[in-house]
Design a protein around this motif. Structure first.
Motif, PDB file in Angstrom:
ATOM      1  N   LEU A  25      23.108  92.000 -48.794  1.00 52.00           N
ATOM      2  CA  LEU A  25      22.558  90.676 -49.032  1.00 52.00           C
ATOM      3  C   LEU A  25      23.280  89.997 -50.192  1.00 52.00           C
ATOM      4  N   LEU A  26      23.564  90.747 -51.241  1.00 50.44           N
ATOM      5  CA  LEU A  26      24.304  90.211 -52.379  1.00 50.44           C
ATOM      6  C   LEU A  26      25.708  89.779 -51.956  1.00 50.44           C
ATOM      7  N   TYR A  27      26.391  90.612 -51.160  1.00 49.62           N
ATOM      8  CA  TYR A  27      27.723  90.260 -50.655  1.00 49.62           C
ATOM      9  C   TYR A  27      27.669  88.967 -49.836  1.00 49.62           C
ATOM     10  N   ASN A  28      26.692  88.856 -48.941  1.00 51.10           N
ATOM     11  CA  ASN A  28      26.592  87.669 -48.092  1.00 51.10           C
ATOM     12  C   ASN A  28      26.313  86.412 -48.914  1.00 51.10           C
ATOM     13  N   ILE A  29      25.497  86.522 -49.955  1.00 54.80           N
ATOM     14  CA  ILE A  29      25.211  85.361 -50.807  1.00 54.80           C
ATOM     15  C   ILE A  29      26.453  84.961 -51.606  1.00 54.80           C
ATOM     16  N   LEU A  30      27.182  85.948 -52.136  1.00 59.15           N
ATOM     17  CA  LEU A  30      28.418  85.639 -52.861  1.00 59.15           C
ATOM     18  C   LEU A  30      29.456  84.993 -51.936  1.00 59.15           C
ATOM     19  N   LEU A  31      29.539  85.477 -50.700  1.00 58.57           N
ATOM     20  CA  LEU A  31      30.438  84.871 -49.721  1.00 58.57           C
ATOM     21  C   LEU A  31      30.043  83.424 -49.445  1.00 58.57           C
ATOM     22  N   PHE A  32      28.757  83.173 -49.346  1.00 52.24           N
ATOM     23  CA  PHE A  32      28.261  81.819 -49.122  1.00 52.24           C
ATOM     24  C   PHE A  32      28.714  80.883 -50.247  1.00 52.24           C
ATOM     25  N   PHE A  33      28.545  81.300 -51.497  1.00 50.72           N
ATOM     26  CA  PHE A  33      28.948  80.443 -52.613  1.00 50.72           C
ATOM     27  C   PHE A  33      30.469  80.257 -52.658  1.00 50.72           C
ATOM     28  N   TYR A  34      31.216  81.282 -52.299  1.00 49.64           N
ATOM     29  CA  TYR A  34      32.667  81.153 -52.208  1.00 49.64           C
ATOM     30  C   TYR A  34      33.048  80.097 -51.168  1.00 49.64           C
ATOM     31  N   LEU A  35      32.378  80.119 -50.016  1.00 54.68           N
ATOM     32  CA  LEU A  35      32.677  79.152 -48.958  1.00 54.68           C
ATOM     33  C   LEU A  35      32.287  77.733 -49.358  1.00 54.68           C
ATOM     34  N   ILE A  36      31.198  77.588 -50.114  1.00 55.78           N
ATOM     35  CA  ILE A  36      30.792  76.263 -50.594  1.00 55.78           C
ATOM     36  C   ILE A  36      31.869  75.683 -51.520  1.00 55.78           C
ATOM     37  N   ILE A  37      32.409  76.530 -52.386  1.00 60.18           N
ATOM     38  CA  ILE A  37      33.426  76.076 -53.333  1.00 60.18           C
ATOM     39  C   ILE A  37      34.737  75.756 -52.611  1.00 60.18           C
ATOM     40  N   ARG A  38      35.095  76.567 -51.633  1.00 63.90           N
ATOM     41  CA  ARG A  38      36.400  76.423 -50.980  1.00 63.90           C
ATOM     42  C   ARG A  38      36.433  75.344 -49.895  1.00 63.90           C
ATOM     43  N   PHE A  39      35.335  75.164 -49.161  1.00 57.62           N
ATOM     44  CA  PHE A  39      35.315  74.241 -48.021  1.00 57.62           C
ATOM     45  C   PHE A  39      34.180  73.234 -48.153  1.00 57.62           C
ATOM     46  N   GLY A  51      39.856  68.493 -29.105  1.00 55.88           N
ATOM     47  CA  GLY A  51      40.507  67.866 -30.247  1.00 55.88           C
ATOM     48  C   GLY A  51      39.861  68.091 -31.589  1.00 55.88           C
ATOM     49  N   ILE A  52      39.586  69.323 -31.941  1.00 54.18           N
ATOM     50  CA  ILE A  52      39.016  69.587 -33.254  1.00 54.18           C
ATOM     51  C   ILE A  52      40.080  70.085 -34.219  1.00 54.18           C
ATOM     52  N   ASN A  53      41.317  69.789 -33.945  1.00 52.69           N
ATOM     53  CA  ASN A  53      42.414  70.301 -34.760  1.00 52.69           C
ATOM     54  C   ASN A  53      42.410  69.760 -36.176  1.00 52.69           C
ATOM     55  N   SER A  54      41.720  68.663 -36.446  1.00 51.96           N
ATOM     56  CA  SER A  54      41.712  68.088 -37.791  1.00 51.96           C
ATOM     57  C   SER A  54      40.732  68.795 -38.720  1.00 51.96           C
ATOM     58  N   TYR A  55      39.977  69.770 -38.228  1.00 51.00           N
ATOM     59  CA  TYR A  55      38.997  70.478 -39.038  1.00 51.00           C
ATOM     60  C   TYR A  55      39.490  71.877 -39.380  1.00 51.00           C
ATOM     61  N   ASN A  56      38.999  72.405 -40.499  1.00 47.47           N
ATOM     62  CA  ASN A  56      39.211  73.812 -40.823  1.00 47.47           C
ATOM     63  C   ASN A  56      38.158  74.620 -40.092  1.00 47.47           C
ATOM     64  N   LEU A  57      38.568  75.540 -39.258  1.00 48.52           N
ATOM     65  CA  LEU A  57      37.626  76.389 -38.541  1.00 48.52           C
ATOM     66  C   LEU A  57      37.506  77.718 -39.264  1.00 48.52           C
ATOM     67  N   VAL A  58      36.316  77.987 -39.763  1.00 46.12           N
ATOM     68  CA  VAL A  58      36.046  79.210 -40.500  1.00 46.12           C
ATOM     69  C   VAL A  58      35.057  80.025 -39.691  1.00 46.12           C
ATOM     70  N   HIS A  59      35.386  81.285 -39.459  1.00 41.68           N
ATOM     71  CA  HIS A  59      34.526  82.158 -38.669  1.00 41.68           C
ATOM     72  C   HIS A  59      33.917  83.224 -39.567  1.00 41.68           C
ATOM     73  N   LEU A  60      32.593  83.371 -39.498  1.00 42.30           N
ATOM     74  CA  LEU A  60      31.884  84.433 -40.201  1.00 42.30           C
ATOM     75  C   LEU A  60      31.400  85.425 -39.166  1.00 42.30           C
ATOM     76  N   GLY A  61      31.726  86.686 -39.329  1.00 41.25           N
ATOM     77  CA  GLY A  61      31.261  87.695 -38.392  1.00 41.25           C
ATOM     78  C   GLY A  61      32.389  88.601 -37.954  1.00 41.25           C
ATOM     79  N   SER A  62      32.198  89.222 -36.816  1.00 46.68           N
ATOM     80  CA  SER A  62      33.194  90.152 -36.285  1.00 46.68           C
ATOM     81  C   SER A  62      34.498  89.420 -35.998  1.00 46.68           C
ATOM     82  N   PHE A  63      35.596  90.109 -36.180  1.00 42.84           N
ATOM     83  CA  PHE A  63      36.912  89.527 -35.960  1.00 42.84           C
ATOM     84  C   PHE A  63      37.087  89.156 -34.488  1.00 42.84           C
TER      85      PHE A  63
END
Length: 144
Positions: free
Chosen positions: A56-70, A12-24
């Motif tokens: 490393l720069l891409y991963n850090i920018l992705l991190f800040f994007y995820l902080i803002i969005r979720f 029953g985790i349907n009430s959460y947004n599930l975000v996956h980082l990594g391989s599809f």
């Protein structure tokens, strides 16, 4: 990861947004998936060093994007060394709970990632009972 997601989905985790980082992963329906680039090059140390800065720069920018969005409350990590940086950043910037799953191939010692994540993770889940003596405050939940 697919088996872990199926276990979580049945609880029953349907009430959460599930975000996956990594391989599809196509076996499970995540709300969002983002590729997380691996810093190491499989065959060349020189290329690993050369690629590390933009990745490393891409991963850090992705991190800040995820902080803002979720609003990240929990990070589940099943992974290799790639999981260390996002786990550290989410723990200290977002005050997220970090759960690390040690690989099922480890029996009597910590993996390199496990050594580092033992300082970062709030909970460590082991898949072999022998690892209960290796990791302090670890939980055994069986094979995932």
């Amino acid at each position: 990861m697919s088996r872990l997601c199926s276990v979580l989905d049945n609880n029953g985790i349907n009430s959460y947004n599930l975000v996956h980082l990594g391989s599809f992963i196509s076996d499970f329906k995540f709300d969002h998936q983002y590729p997380l680039m691996d810093i190491r090059h499989k065959t060349s140390l020189f290329l690993s060093i050369l690629y590390s800065i933009p990745i490393l720069l891409y991963n850090i920018l992705l991190f800040f994007y995820l902080i803002i969005r979720f609003d990240v409350k929990c990070v589940l990590s099943t992974g290799p060394g790639l999981c260390i940086m996002p786990s550290v950043l989410f723990k200290f910037f977002c005050k997220s709970t970090v759960v690390f799953f040690e690989s099922s191939c480890m029996f009597y010692s910590k993996s390199v990632t496990g050594h580092i994540m033992s300082y970062v993770a709030n909970y460590i889940i082991v898949q072999n009972e022998e690892l209960l003596q290796v990791y302090d405050n670890s939980l055994f939940l069986g094979r995932l």
